[in-house]
Motif scaffolding. Structure first.
Motif, PDB file in Angstrom:
ATOM      1  N   PRO A  53       0.845  -1.201   0.000  1.00 37.54           N
ATOM      2  CA  PRO A  53       0.000   0.000   0.000  1.00 37.54           C
ATOM      3  C   PRO A  53       0.876   1.245   0.000  1.00 37.54           C
ATOM      4  N   THR A  67       0.580   5.440  -0.262  1.00 40.05           N
ATOM      5  CA  THR A  67      -0.125   6.722  -0.328  1.00 40.05           C
ATOM      6  C   THR A  67       0.582   7.634  -1.315  1.00 40.05           C
ATOM      7  N   ALA A  98      -3.597   3.533   1.273  1.00 41.63           N
ATOM      8  CA  ALA A  98      -4.508   3.662   2.403  1.00 41.63           C
ATOM      9  C   ALA A  98      -5.658   4.593   2.019  1.00 41.63           C
ATOM     10  N   GLN A 150      -7.089  -0.966   1.217  1.00 41.11           N
ATOM     11  CA  GLN A 150      -6.618  -0.802   2.594  1.00 41.11           C
ATOM     12  C   GLN A 150      -7.524   0.185   3.334  1.00 41.11           C
ATOM     13  N   HIS A 200      -6.033  -1.660   8.015  1.00 45.04           N
ATOM     14  CA  HIS A 200      -4.760  -0.973   8.298  1.00 45.04           C
ATOM     15  C   HIS A 200      -4.584  -0.894   9.823  1.00 45.04           C
ATOM     16  N   ASN A 202       1.453   1.351  11.452  1.00 49.28           N
ATOM     17  CA  ASN A 202       2.038   2.681  11.197  1.00 49.28           C
ATOM     18  C   ASN A 202       1.500   3.836  12.046  1.00 49.28           C
ATOM     19  N   ARG A 253      -2.786  -5.517   8.360  1.00 46.27           N
ATOM     20  CA  ARG A 253      -1.389  -5.089   8.365  1.00 46.27           C
ATOM     21  C   ARG A 253      -0.983  -4.653   9.767  1.00 46.27           C
ATOM     22  N   ASN A 255       7.101  -7.524   4.505  1.00 45.38           N
ATOM     23  CA  ASN A 255       7.488  -6.276   3.834  1.00 45.38           C
ATOM     24  C   ASN A 255       8.575  -5.580   4.627  1.00 45.38           C
ATOM     25  N   GLY A 306      11.951  -3.298   2.752  1.00 47.79           N
ATOM     26  CA  GLY A 306      13.299  -3.292   2.175  1.00 47.79           C
ATOM     27  C   GLY A 306      13.672  -4.556   1.426  1.00 47.79           C
ATOM     28  N   GLY A 341       7.354  -1.986  -1.846  1.00 46.22           N
ATOM     29  CA  GLY A 341       6.819  -0.631  -1.857  1.00 46.22           C
ATOM     30  C   GLY A 341       7.535   0.240  -2.871  1.00 46.22           C
ATOM     31  N   LYS A 342       8.668   0.802  -2.448  1.00 42.70           N
ATOM     32  CA  LYS A 342       9.369   1.782  -3.291  1.00 42.70           C
ATOM     33  C   LYS A 342       9.783   1.192  -4.638  1.00 42.70           C
ATOM     34  N   TYR A 385       4.641  12.110  -2.761  1.00 42.56           N
ATOM     35  CA  TYR A 385       3.334  12.597  -2.294  1.00 42.56           C
ATOM     36  C   TYR A 385       2.908  13.843  -3.066  1.00 42.56           C
TER      37      TYR A 385
HETATM   38  C1  LIG Z   1       5.374   6.946  -0.548  1.00 43.74           C
HETATM   39  C2  LIG Z   1       4.974   5.918   0.478  1.00 43.74           C
HETATM   40  C3  LIG Z   1       3.653   5.781   0.814  1.00 43.74           C
HETATM   41  C4  LIG Z   1       3.251   4.802   1.738  1.00 43.74           C
HETATM   42  N1  LIG Z   1       1.920   4.644   2.018  1.00 43.74           N
HETATM   43  C5  LIG Z   1       1.502   3.621   2.803  1.00 43.74           C
HETATM   44  C6  LIG Z   1       0.117   3.361   2.982  1.00 43.74           C
HETATM   45  O1  LIG Z   1      -0.766   4.021   2.410  1.00 43.74           O
HETATM   46  N2  LIG Z   1      -0.230   2.341   3.813  1.00 43.74           N
HETATM   47  C7  LIG Z   1       0.711   1.564   4.438  1.00 43.74           C
HETATM   48  O2  LIG Z   1       0.344   0.644   5.180  1.00 43.74           O
HETATM   49  N3  LIG Z   1       2.037   1.786   4.253  1.00 43.74           N
HETATM   50  C8  LIG Z   1       2.449   2.763   3.440  1.00 43.74           C
HETATM   51  N4  LIG Z   1       3.785   2.945   3.193  1.00 43.74           N
HETATM   52  C9  LIG Z   1       4.740   1.940   3.667  1.00 43.74           C
HETATM   53  C10 LIG Z   1       5.001   0.923   2.537  1.00 43.74           C
HETATM   54  O3  LIG Z   1       3.835   0.150   2.293  1.00 43.74           O
HETATM   55  C11 LIG Z   1       6.155  -0.022   2.902  1.00 43.74           C
HETATM   56  O4  LIG Z   1       5.870  -0.604   4.148  1.00 43.74           O
HETATM   57  C12 LIG Z   1       7.494   0.694   2.957  1.00 43.74           C
HETATM   58  O5  LIG Z   1       7.702   1.479   1.801  1.00 43.74           O
HETATM   59  C13 LIG Z   1       8.644  -0.295   3.118  1.00 43.74           C
HETATM   60  O6  LIG Z   1       8.662  -1.220   2.025  1.00 43.74           O
HETATM   61  P1  LIG Z   1       9.738  -1.058   0.825  1.00 43.74           P
HETATM   62  O7  LIG Z   1      11.072  -1.101   1.497  1.00 43.74           O
HETATM   63  O8  LIG Z   1       9.502  -2.227  -0.079  1.00 43.74           O
HETATM   64  O9  LIG Z   1       9.486   0.262   0.180  1.00 43.74           O
HETATM   65  C14 LIG Z   1       4.217   3.945   2.320  1.00 43.74           C
HETATM   66  C15 LIG Z   1       5.561   4.115   1.991  1.00 43.74           C
HETATM   67  C16 LIG Z   1       5.949   5.062   1.068  1.00 43.74           C
HETATM   68  C17 LIG Z   1       7.395   5.175   0.683  1.00 43.74           C
END
Ligand SMILES: Cc1cc2nc3c(=O)[nH]c(=O)nc-3n(C[C@H](O)[C@H](O)[C@H](O)COP(=O)(O)O)c2cc1C
Length: 357
Positions: free
Chosen positions: A25, A27, A58, A100, A177, A180, A229, A292, A294, A315-316, A343
């Motif tokens: 997920p 945002t 989310a 979510q 959700h 966080n 989550r 999840n 990194g 994610g990223k 964002y």
């Molecule tokens: C730009 C951005 C927006 C995110 N939005 C959400 C979100 O809406 N809901 C959520 O549970 N986590 C959110 N996260 C956390 C990511 O889902 C993920 O846990 C985090 O980026 C680590 O995973 P990665 O290392 O694969 O990027 C967000 C992270 C980033 C970078």
């Protein structure tokens, strides 16, 4: 050890995925007026619909649940229509998508609240730091208003309505959700919950809202289409717990009884191959685990092979690589993500990342 790898199919409850590659997920703050998903959002998700599963960004279940500019909601008819266009293109590409369900609780401000009221939370404790207002100007958090006991059923009803609307919008399921530092996490942790009623104090009481919300959402979708989550060790949004292992051990045992489709754990990457709290959750779970934080191709494959996870959320990497499954299969290369475009904004850093030729 498992015979499976990232590219093999899996069932998370009734969600039949063609691979174990999940879009986390994310945002992106790019909805239209009224927090309605728009054509640009359709294109963004369409580009990423080679994932086994997409977890939506989310999405606030009620207007009070918003804490950032132009995040999409799932409480109005126009929002449902907007999301329907997204689930249609995702399904046409053979992927699955869950929504979510989000309420930010105290991580909001009067500027996002209907009638400019105070945000609501378990207790009247402001998060440290600042947030962005609708004009992307930084402002200080305010102390929220503690929810009255009599208001709790209304909060649960908001999640139920969001879950019902997600069905109307064509999703395959929903993810609660619980992570966080948002509302359900705020109730769960003893740094943010100082209540003296049935929703505060003991871990049983602090976990009550998360469990009641999840049960209520299961009432809408059935357990096999509901995930949750959790982020036991993530300090974001000024959240902490004096006993994460005890808190999350209890929550995982209670949630396990609901036989959900999956638990999605944001792990602590500082202690590879996994932290003790995450291990506690996994041990209590007995059903699919989506991991999840990194992950790379190598660490994701190792986690699946060694049975530490059933699917991996990226994610990223998914922000920057619309065709991430193809790139993972090829061993790369991977585009770099542009943090400045995470964002808000338009197609730059959103739908203009190149796919492999
Ligand atoms: C730009 C951005 C927006 C995110 N939005 C959400 C979100 O809406 N809901 C959520 O549970 N986590 C959110 N996260 C956390 C990511 O889902 C993920 O846990 C985090 O980026 C680590 O995973 P990665 O290392 O694969 O990027 C967000 C992270 C980033 C970078």
């Amino acid at each position: 050890m498992s015979q499976h790898d990232l590219f093999s199919p899996i069932a998370l409850g009734d969600l039949q995925l063609r691979s174990r590659i999940v879009m986390a997920p994310l945002t992106r703050c790019r909805a239209s007026a009224g927090n309605v998903p728009n054509a640009l959002n359709v294109e963004y998700y369409r580009q990423r619909a080679s994932a086994g599963l997409i977890i939506s960004e989310a999405t606030q279940v009620v207007p009070e649940g918003q804490g950032y500019p132009t995040t999409p909601g799932i409480h109005s008819g126009a929002q449902v229509e907007g999301w329907k266009k997204i689930t249609d293109v995702v399904h046409a590409a053979g992927s699955k998508m869950v929504l979510q369900l989000w309420h930010v609780g105290r991580v909001s401000h009067l500027v996002f609240q209907p009638d400019g009221k105070l945000p609501v939370a378990p207790s009247a404790i402001a998060p440290k730091g600042q947030l962005y207002d609708n004009a992307w100007k930084k402002i200080d958090y305010v102390a929220p208003r503690a929810l009255e006991l009599s208001e709790i059923p209304g909060v649960i009803a908001g999640y139920v309505k969001g879950a019902e609307n997600a069905k109307l919008a064509g999703f395959d399921g929903v993810e609660v959700h619980g992570a966080n530092g948002y509302l359900l996490d705020q109730f769960l942790r003893d740094s943010t919950n100082k209540r003296a009623d049935a929703y505060g104090g003991s871990v049983q009481n602090r976990a009550r809202l998360m469990l009641e919300v999840t049960e209520a959402v299961v009432g809408v979708w059935g357990a096999s289409r509901v995930g949750i989550r959790l982020s036991p060790l993530n300090p974001n949004n000024d959240i902490a717990d004096s006993d994460p292992k005890g808190t999350f051990g209890y929550v995982a045992r209670e949630l396990a009884k609901l036989k959900l489709a999956y638990v999605h754990v944001l792990e602590d990457v500082k202690t590879p191959p996994g932290d003790e709290v995450t291990s506690t959750i996994k041990a209590a779970w007995g059903a699919p685990v989506v991991a999840n934080f990194g992950y790379t191709l190598e660490t994701a494959q190792a986690a699946i092979r060694e049975g530490r996870a059933d699917a991996i959320a990226f994610g990223k990497l998914f922000i920057a690589n619309p065709d991430l499954p193809k790139r993972l299969a090829a061993g790369g290369p991977f585009n770099e993500w542009d943090m400045k475009a995470f964002y808000g904004g338009t197609e730059k850093g959103y739908t203009d990342y190149p796919a492999l030729g």
